[in-house]
Design a protein around this motif. Structure first.
Motif, PDB file in Angstrom:
ATOM      1  N   ILE A   1      36.234  36.804  32.416  1.00 26.96           N
ATOM      2  CA  ILE A   1      35.078  35.594  32.198  1.00 26.96           C
ATOM      3  C   ILE A   1      35.692  35.136  33.249  1.00 26.96           C
ATOM      4  CG2 ILE A   1      35.116  33.296  31.247  1.00 26.96           C
ATOM      5  CD1 ILE A   1      35.204  34.443  28.277  1.00 26.96           C
ATOM      6  N   ALA A   2      37.192  35.119  33.791  1.00 29.13           N
ATOM      7  CA  ALA A   2      36.814  34.952  35.036  1.00 29.13           C
ATOM      8  C   ALA A   2      36.166  34.912  36.478  1.00 29.13           C
ATOM      9  CB  ALA A   2      38.731  34.680  35.365  1.00 29.13           C
ATOM     10  N   ALA A   3      36.312  36.188  36.028  1.00 28.82           N
ATOM     11  CA  ALA A   3      35.221  37.485  37.206  1.00 28.82           C
ATOM     12  C   ALA A   3      33.776  37.119  37.372  1.00 28.82           C
ATOM     13  CB  ALA A   3      35.218  38.957  37.184  1.00 28.82           C
ATOM     14  N   GLN A   4      33.626  36.259  36.029  1.00 27.17           N
ATOM     15  CA  GLN A   4      31.641  35.671  36.077  1.00 27.17           C
ATOM     16  C   GLN A   4      31.756  34.141  36.552  1.00 27.17           C
ATOM     17  OE1 GLN A   4      28.923  36.912  32.703  1.00 27.17           O
ATOM     18  NE2 GLN A   4      31.249  37.844  31.942  1.00 27.17           N
ATOM     19  N   LEU A   5      33.315  34.172  36.854  1.00 26.93           N
ATOM     20  CA  LEU A   5      33.070  32.719  36.944  1.00 26.93           C
ATOM     21  C   LEU A   5      33.257  32.290  37.994  1.00 26.93           C
ATOM     22  CD1 LEU A   5      35.250  31.051  33.734  1.00 26.93           C
ATOM     23  CD2 LEU A   5      32.802  30.698  34.167  1.00 26.93           C
ATOM     24  N   LEU A   6      33.905  32.587  39.023  1.00 28.37           N
ATOM     25  CA  LEU A   6      34.369  32.683  40.557  1.00 28.37           C
ATOM     26  C   LEU A   6      34.006  33.300  41.452  1.00 28.37           C
ATOM     27  CD1 LEU A   6      38.031  31.424  39.564  1.00 28.37           C
ATOM     28  CD2 LEU A   6      35.849  29.881  39.664  1.00 28.37           C
ATOM     29  N   LEU A   7      33.853  34.922  40.953  1.00 30.52           N
ATOM     30  CA  LEU A   7      33.889  36.035  42.307  1.00 30.52           C
ATOM     31  C   LEU A   7      32.051  36.313  42.334  1.00 30.52           C
ATOM     32  CD1 LEU A   7      36.787  38.575  41.251  1.00 30.52           C
ATOM     33  CD2 LEU A   7      37.021  36.583  42.576  1.00 30.52           C
ATOM     34  N   ARG A   8      32.274  36.454  43.480  1.00 32.20           N
ATOM     35  CA  ARG A   8      30.741  36.658  43.873  1.00 32.20           C
ATOM     36  C   ARG A   8      31.380  38.592  45.136  1.00 32.20           C
ATOM     37  NH1 ARG A   8      29.051  32.002  47.699  1.00 32.20           N
ATOM     38  NH2 ARG A   8      31.281  31.865  48.202  1.00 32.20           N
ATOM     39  N   PRO A   9      30.544  39.458  45.571  1.00 33.42           N
ATOM     40  CA  PRO A   9      31.217  40.717  46.104  1.00 33.42           C
ATOM     41  C   PRO A   9      31.666  40.179  46.967  1.00 33.42           C
ATOM     42  CG  PRO A   9      28.694  41.240  44.814  1.00 33.42           C
ATOM     43  CD  PRO A   9      28.961  39.471  44.556  1.00 33.42           C
ATOM     44  N   GLY A  10      32.643  40.248  47.674  1.00 29.64           N
ATOM     45  CA  GLY A  10      33.373  40.549  48.951  1.00 29.64           C
ATOM     46  C   GLY A  10      34.602  39.194  48.774  1.00 29.64           C
ATOM     47  N   ASP A  11      34.928  38.884  47.686  1.00 23.95           N
ATOM     48  CA  ASP A  11      35.587  37.562  47.938  1.00 23.95           C
ATOM     49  C   ASP A  11      36.994  38.075  47.703  1.00 23.95           C
ATOM     50  OD1 ASP A  11      33.904  35.071  47.460  1.00 23.95           O
ATOM     51  OD2 ASP A  11      33.288  35.042  45.032  1.00 23.95           O
ATOM     52  N   GLY A  12      37.843  37.298  47.551  1.00 20.70           N
ATOM     53  CA  GLY A  12      39.121  37.522  48.740  1.00 20.70           C
ATOM     54  C   GLY A  12      39.782  37.090  47.306  1.00 20.70           C
ATOM     55  N   VAL A  13      40.774  38.026  46.070  1.00 20.62           N
ATOM     56  CA  VAL A  13      41.213  37.731  45.034  1.00 20.62           C
ATOM     57  C   VAL A  13      43.095  38.823  45.139  1.00 20.62           C
ATOM     58  CG1 VAL A  13      42.077  38.378  42.578  1.00 20.62           C
ATOM     59  CG2 VAL A  13      39.610  38.471  43.284  1.00 20.62           C
ATOM     60  N   VAL A  14      43.671  37.546  44.875  1.00 23.37           N
ATOM     61  CA  VAL A  14      44.978  38.121  45.136  1.00 23.37           C
ATOM     62  C   VAL A  14      45.805  38.734  43.911  1.00 23.37           C
ATOM     63  CG1 VAL A  14      47.422  37.385  45.442  1.00 23.37           C
ATOM     64  CG2 VAL A  14      45.597  36.413  46.787  1.00 23.37           C
ATOM     65  N   VAL A  15      46.202  39.882  44.057  1.00 17.77           N
ATOM     66  CA  VAL A  15      46.966  40.854  42.463  1.00 17.77           C
ATOM     67  C   VAL A  15      48.257  41.114  43.346  1.00 17.77           C
ATOM     68  CG1 VAL A  15      44.575  41.756  42.226  1.00 17.77           C
ATOM     69  CG2 VAL A  15      45.738  42.973  43.786  1.00 17.77           C
ATOM     70  N   GLU A  16      49.047  40.976  42.610  1.00 11.74           N
ATOM     71  CA  GLU A  16      50.722  41.935  42.648  1.00 11.74           C
ATOM     72  C   GLU A  16      50.906  42.858  43.351  1.00 11.74           C
ATOM     73  OE1 GLU A  16      52.025  38.571  39.621  1.00 11.74           O
ATOM     74  OE2 GLU A  16      51.847  39.579  38.899  1.00 11.74           O
ATOM     75  N   ALA A  17      51.735  43.482  43.681  1.00  5.41           N
ATOM     76  CA  ALA A  17      51.488  44.349  43.901  1.00  5.41           C
ATOM     77  C   ALA A  17      53.070  45.118  44.076  1.00  5.41           C
ATOM     78  CB  ALA A  17      51.290  44.606  45.744  1.00  5.41           C
ATOM     79  N   PRO A  18      53.042  45.767  43.243  1.00  4.73           N
ATOM     80  CA  PRO A  18      52.752  46.540  41.864  1.00  4.73           C
ATOM     81  C   PRO A  18      51.812  45.586  40.979  1.00  4.73           C
ATOM     82  CG  PRO A  18      54.726  47.514  41.148  1.00  4.73           C
ATOM     83  CD  PRO A  18      54.621  46.730  42.238  1.00  4.73           C
ATOM     84  N   CYS A  19      50.406  45.917  40.421  1.00  6.64           N
ATOM     85  CA  CYS A  19      49.860  44.782  39.578  1.00  6.64           C
ATOM     86  C   CYS A  19      49.979  45.277  38.280  1.00  6.64           C
ATOM     87  CB  CYS A  19      48.509  44.781  40.035  1.00  6.64           C
ATOM     88  SG  CYS A  19      47.875  45.700  40.616  1.00  6.64           S
ATOM     89  N   ASN A  20      49.071  45.046  36.854  1.00  9.28           N
ATOM     90  CA  ASN A  20      48.530  44.858  36.145  1.00  9.28           C
ATOM     91  C   ASN A  20      47.119  45.831  35.808  1.00  9.28           C
ATOM     92  OD1 ASN A  20      46.961  44.807  33.387  1.00  9.28           O
ATOM     93  ND2 ASN A  20      48.115  42.838  33.072  1.00  9.28           N
ATOM     94  N   LEU A  21      47.631  46.757  36.223  1.00  9.70           N
ATOM     95  CA  LEU A  21      45.907  47.392  36.249  1.00  9.70           C
ATOM     96  C   LEU A  21      44.638  47.221  35.388  1.00  9.70           C
ATOM     97  CD1 LEU A  21      45.157  49.741  38.099  1.00  9.70           C
ATOM     98  CD2 LEU A  21      45.918  51.115  36.754  1.00  9.70           C
ATOM     99  N   ASN A  22      44.779  46.734  34.031  1.00 11.55           N
ATOM    100  CA  ASN A  22      44.151  46.310  33.370  1.00 11.55           C
ATOM    101  C   ASN A  22      43.027  45.117  34.055  1.00 11.55           C
ATOM    102  OD1 ASN A  22      43.988  47.450  31.188  1.00 11.55           O
ATOM    103  ND2 ASN A  22      45.250  47.094  31.060  1.00 11.55           N
ATOM    104  N   ALA A  23      44.022  44.502  34.854  1.00  8.75           N
ATOM    105  CA  ALA A  23      43.504  43.151  35.602  1.00  8.75           C
ATOM    106  C   ALA A  23      42.939  43.469  36.691  1.00  8.75           C
ATOM    107  CB  ALA A  23      44.443  41.908  35.435  1.00  8.75           C
TER     108      ALA A  23
END
Length: 490
Positions: free
Chosen positions: A200-222
């Protein structure tokens, strides 16, 4: 059994051949699997509006070709031995010929899913696993029966897409008491677990190429959800206190964080870093997705407040679930969204599933309102803390030169091995072959920034599904795995 047989009475092809051809296709495409009983000739004749003799002749033809077989006094069945059905077909009737050279459009979706274990290992140390034996079965049965007795007629109705009002109210009260989040039932969106919340969050906020911060290492499911949305993943390193705010980039659309118990390293983000992350989000206009994994099980010291409770700018999307408290099989979670995202989130949720099942929501609402859920969480916390203590003790006894990390909260710990040991991914693979399920941080392109100590040198062991009396044997098995790989290091 009803079969989707269609007869074209204007076709030049005989009725017998039409029935035989469709049954062949059902078998080849897997609609009828080996051993399936097919309708009697009388039943199928009635369904298709044909004479019984026509159906009988079609069956006899398929029996002769090896597709069907008869069993005395039992009926007619799809043949059990059918290793290469195409060889029994005339070339013109084979599946590839039926396509007629029509071009097929390529699959647009390019995402991937995290592979799952299909068999239960002897020692289950997987992350985010709950012990099924501690599920409050008696109370749950009582609440299920009560819901059916008093409101069973609602099984014929579509549930509210946002979730049952009673459950949303109970969740809002729970979050107020346990996480300091000011919310009403109208602020809560019930979802089918965390995975749906990520989508749902991805549908609301993300277009192709938009930046998303993820932790490294990360929760792979998200991270895999955001990658499937064609976002540009921006890995930010973590240490044993969580994400490094000083390394956050400028301008991303979203930042995904696990501040209560970083997944997988395990650190709890301290208050000063939480304040720094919120200030960064405010300066960049970036939404924060707070995945509050493990928040119910904080064992040592003071637990910092949730990011959502500290947010004064409406930038935090809060997500929680009942996976660790009740079990992943329940498939219920919740989101608390900033007001300007609420209606769009509800629309996205409605399009995805039109509402989570009513009966489970009703039972969970009753469990929470009666106080039994809070008592269950408290009892589960004591049980998990006992397992945590026993696991840490056993690891330190057997791996004196190693370091145990991430044990302040959650249901897993990290075992950081010294240099010279086999890498974590090799140990994980060998462990799976020898009956112990453990984790290494995934070696993904989007977490290349991860400190090698947390990705290559650290094993992650869950204790949620590991009974306390089995912990010494599980650690012994881990030692045996490493000894087989490198005897000098065990």
């Amino acid at each position: 059994m009803l079969l989707p047989i269609t007869i074209d009475k204007l076709s030049s092809v005989s009725f017998q051949e039409q029935i035989a051809e469709q049954l062949r296709r059902f078998i080849l495409e897997g609609l009828l699997v080996p051993g399936t009983r097919v309708p009697t000739s009388r039943e199928l004749a009635r369904q298709a509006g044909l004479s019984r003799n026509t159906v009988t002749l079609a069956y006899e033809r398929l029996i002769g070709e090896g597709y069907l077989q008869t069993r005395p006094a039992s009926g007619t069945f799809v043949a059990e031995v059918f290793s290469n059905p195409d060889l029994a077909l005339p070339a013109a009737a084979r599946p590839e010929a039926s396509l007629g050279g029509i071009p097929r459009r390529p699959v647009v979706f390019s995402g991937q899913a995290w592979p799952r274990l299909t068999a239960k290992p002897e020692f289950d140390c997987r992350l985010f696993s709950a012990d099924p034996s501690i599920f409050p079965t008696r109370e749950w049965r009582r609440h299920i029966l009560s819901a059916l007795e008093h409101h069973g007629g609602r099984m014929g109705n579509t549930p509210p897409p946002a979730g049952e009002q009673k459950l949303r109210h109970a969740i809002a009260r729970w979050l107020s008491a346990s996480r300091g989040i000011t919310a009403t039932a109208d602020d809560v969106l019930v979802v089918a677990g965390r995975q749906q919340a990520y989508n749902i969050a991805a549908q609301l906020l993300l277009r192709p190429g938009d930046g998303v911060v993820v932790e490294a290492p990360c929760n792979l499911n998200a991270a895999l959800v955001f990658e499937a949305a064609q976002a540009n993943l921006l890995p930010v390193p973590v240490d044993e206190r969580g994400i490094r705010p000083d390394l956050l980039p400028s301008g991303p659309a979203l930042a995904y964080l696990t501040p209560s118990h970083q997944s997988p390293v395990g650190g709890t983000l301290p208050l000063d870093r939480r304040e720094a992350v919120l200030a960064w989000a405010r300066a960049n206009g970036t939404y924060l997705f707070e995945d509050d994994i493990g928040c119910e099980f904080h064992y040592d010291g003071w637990q910092p407040p949730s990011l959502k409770s500290m947010d004064r700018n409406g930038l935090v999307i809060y997500c929680g679930s009942f996976t660790l408290t009740l079990g992943a099989g329940l498939r219920l979670g919740y989101m608390v969204l900033p007001p300007e995202l609420a209606s769009a989130a509800l629309a996205a949720k409605t399009l995805l599933d039109n509402g989570c099942p009513w009966l489970e929501q009703a039972a969970l609402a009753n469990l929470m309102e009666t106080g039994n859920f809070a008592r269950h969480v408290l009892g589960t916390k004591k049980l998990y803390q006992e397992r945590r203590d026993r696991l840490v003790e056993a690891l330190l006894q057997r791996f004196g030169a190693a370091t145990v990390i991430g044990f302040e909260a959650g249901t897993h710990v990290g075992l950081r091995l010294p240099e010279g040991f086999p890498d974590a991914a090799t140990i994980q693979q060998s462990g799976a072959e020898q009956g112990i399920a453990i984790h290494a941080a995934p070696a993904c392109s989007f977490d290349a920034a991860a400190d090698h100590r947390y990705r290559q040198r650290t094993l992650y062991l869950g204790y949620g599904a590991l009974p306390v009396e089995r912990i010494p044997a599980a650690v012994d098995q881990l030692v045996a795995v490493i000894e087989n790989l490198a005897p000098a290091f065990a």
